[in-house]
Write an enzyme that holds these catalytic residues in place. Sequence first.
Site, PDB file in Angstrom:
ATOM      1  N   MET A 193       0.852  -1.181   0.000  1.00  0.00           N
ATOM      2  CA  MET A 193       0.000   0.000   0.000  1.00  0.00           C
ATOM      3  C   MET A 193       0.889   1.232   0.000  1.00  0.00           C
ATOM      4  O   MET A 193       1.861   1.323   0.728  1.00  0.00           O
ATOM      5  CB  MET A 193      -0.879  -0.006   1.238  1.00  0.00           C
ATOM      6  CG  MET A 193      -1.897   1.119   1.222  1.00  0.00           C
ATOM      7  SD  MET A 193      -3.099   0.896   2.526  1.00  0.00           S
ATOM      8  CE  MET A 193      -4.517   1.699   1.792  1.00  0.00           C
ATOM      9  N   CYS A 194       0.496   2.148  -0.854  1.00  0.00           N
ATOM     10  CA  CYS A 194       1.287   3.365  -0.961  1.00  0.00           C
ATOM     11  C   CYS A 194       0.747   4.387   0.030  1.00  0.00           C
ATOM     12  O   CYS A 194      -0.296   4.972  -0.169  1.00  0.00           O
ATOM     13  CB  CYS A 194       1.196   3.905  -2.385  1.00  0.00           C
ATOM     14  SG  CYS A 194       1.975   5.502  -2.576  1.00  0.00           S
ATOM     15  N   LEU A 195       1.443   4.555   1.100  1.00  0.00           N
ATOM     16  CA  LEU A 195       1.044   5.542   2.105  1.00  0.00           C
ATOM     17  C   LEU A 195       2.178   6.545   2.246  1.00  0.00           C
ATOM     18  O   LEU A 195       3.297   6.193   2.593  1.00  0.00           O
ATOM     19  CB  LEU A 195       0.816   4.864   3.451  1.00  0.00           C
ATOM     20  CG  LEU A 195      -0.569   4.308   3.752  1.00  0.00           C
ATOM     21  CD1 LEU A 195      -0.629   3.815   5.172  1.00  0.00           C
ATOM     22  CD2 LEU A 195      -1.641   5.328   3.504  1.00  0.00           C
TER      23      LEU A 195
END
Lengths: 509, 152
Positions: B87-89
Amino acid sequence: MADNGSQQRELLYCHACANEWYRHQHGLQCPSCDSEAVEIIEERSDPRHNHVDISDDEDEDTVMGNNDDRLPHNPLHRHNPWRDNAPDPDEPDIEHVEWNPAPGVHFARTSFRSTGPGMRPRPQDPNDIFAPLFQSFSTILEGAANAGRPPLRDDPPRAVSQIHRPAFPARNPFPEHQHHHIHHHHGPWDGQQGGRSVFTATGRWPPNGPGPFPNDRNGQNVQNVLATLLQTMQAGMAEQRGQQTPVAANLPAFIAQMLGNGAHGDAVFSDEALDRIITQMMEQTNTNSAPGPASAAAIAALPKKQAEKSMMGQDGKAECSVCMDGVEIGDEVTVLPCNHWFHGDCVGAWLKEHDTCPHCRQGIMPKDGPQQADAPRSPGQAPRHTLNPFMNPIDPNVNPGTPPSPGSGPNGINNQPPMPGAFIQPGMQQPYVPGGYPLYPEPTNFVRPPGQHQGPYSQPPSLQQQQRHRRRSATSPRSSNGGEGSSGGGGQGVTGWFRNLRGGNGGNR
Amino acid sequence: MAQKRIVKEYSELQKKPLDGMRISLPSEADMHQWQILIDGPKGSPYEGGVFTLHLSLPTEYPFKPPTLSFKTKIYHPNVTNDDKGSMCLGMLRADEWKPSSKIEAVLSFAKALLLEPQPDDAVEGGIAREYKENKKEFIKNAKAWTKQYAKK
């Protein structure tokens, strides 16, 4: 064969005129043009392959070690497909490519490889040498067929042996949709004399085929198929090289890297690969431009203070936001120029790696001055680093401790980010802001201190907004302009508000 | 420091769980690996599904950011559609991480991202484009995947 007196039977080649002669006849100088740019022709190093002149010499085949294919008019006489690194145009590397249009694209590639007789030593059983190559080729194709899957940003180059099917147990999203058929046909020059290999690869694109896969990927399909084909072709080329050179051991890693990246050399084949490269470059750049450590002397010189009542949250509690341990009144804490405070050990451990406040990301080193300052900046001095794009750098002309006058609009508080939870008590000269958490029960219960800006209380900014900020900060890490935030409704700090809120911190000066 | 803080954050989250999230430790002996079950937020195409996430806390935590990945396949612009499910956080990026960020914030952010994907910051370009240009189709696909992969 020239087993006896081989030294005398050495065949020489003139790079100037492409003449060939025997050493024992004419020595080391070209008898035709007197050039000394000559080379002994050896089985492993044959300089003639760059030359189109293949005029036959009556005795030459004894050097080549074969008499059985002496067909003077055979155009492939002496043709060695392994000589060149580049694929030989005569060699039908790509026999056919079949495309089957939507919903998926099917492609098939068949390549024929010929090994000329006697051009290189062959093991007794050709399968021994081909087996690993076939295996890697099969893996290549699998990788190629899956190449459209976006690479992870932090995906390291994978060795071939590590390429694996997606590990969603019992519901593999990439079922058997690609088929590899690799046949090894023993040709007329089988065994010691060479061989002929037929590689047939078929695949379907997209790998998932129809189904829940996004239909709008169709636009990418052709591009991806081309990329896949290119990769497959290049893999084949690389493999040819690999067969020729003894460094084939590095080949799997090379191919894996190539396929894993969707890129080969300077060429990229897909958006994802390009994105990956850009990300990689950005990360590398960030590594270089990310704040280095604060100087040990400056860290040591940070003012220490006993926690006092004014530094506690409304419920009389506070904690160091690094270790999350509670801080009681009387405990010694270290105060940063941005007025956030922490346990000395905690903040020191961070600062010696990154010169940013663990809370607001403003550095402690002065912007102007020697790189290895032995003292932290004064609170009014601009930090060397501020990675908080939502916060303006401190204006040295403004006393940071002075709360904005009542009634000043959002524009009047640019130097005073109105983050909820800022501990600016009326009458407080030097507002200490716990870097820790004032332990509010709910973020929405933040009470704006009196005298703060009168604007509507901001909603948490949308993620969109925050991510936009993030992008900008990524490309310009030192950007200190929090301008866009001011349009967010609650002064410049809305995104920072959210950030800090989500960070569980109440305090922000 | 890492261990103590992690234990503290874990127990706080057990005491006061985030809405629609259940946190557990796959191995009681390893506080650095968390398993999180997130209910698909109401009003999102993920509603009705349960998504398993894995949170990995480095030994240097909180000086190094944790990593968050989806173990359940999800149709989302910001989650890689591969076996990693990364997940791109933004807040988890090394250059954006700060030690005062808490796991609770990371998880809240992840949940918010389910409600509001960020197509401009996508790791799945195709899904992002669909999200922007053909929301209806995106919702349909996301729902289909939720039904297929994230069944309760």
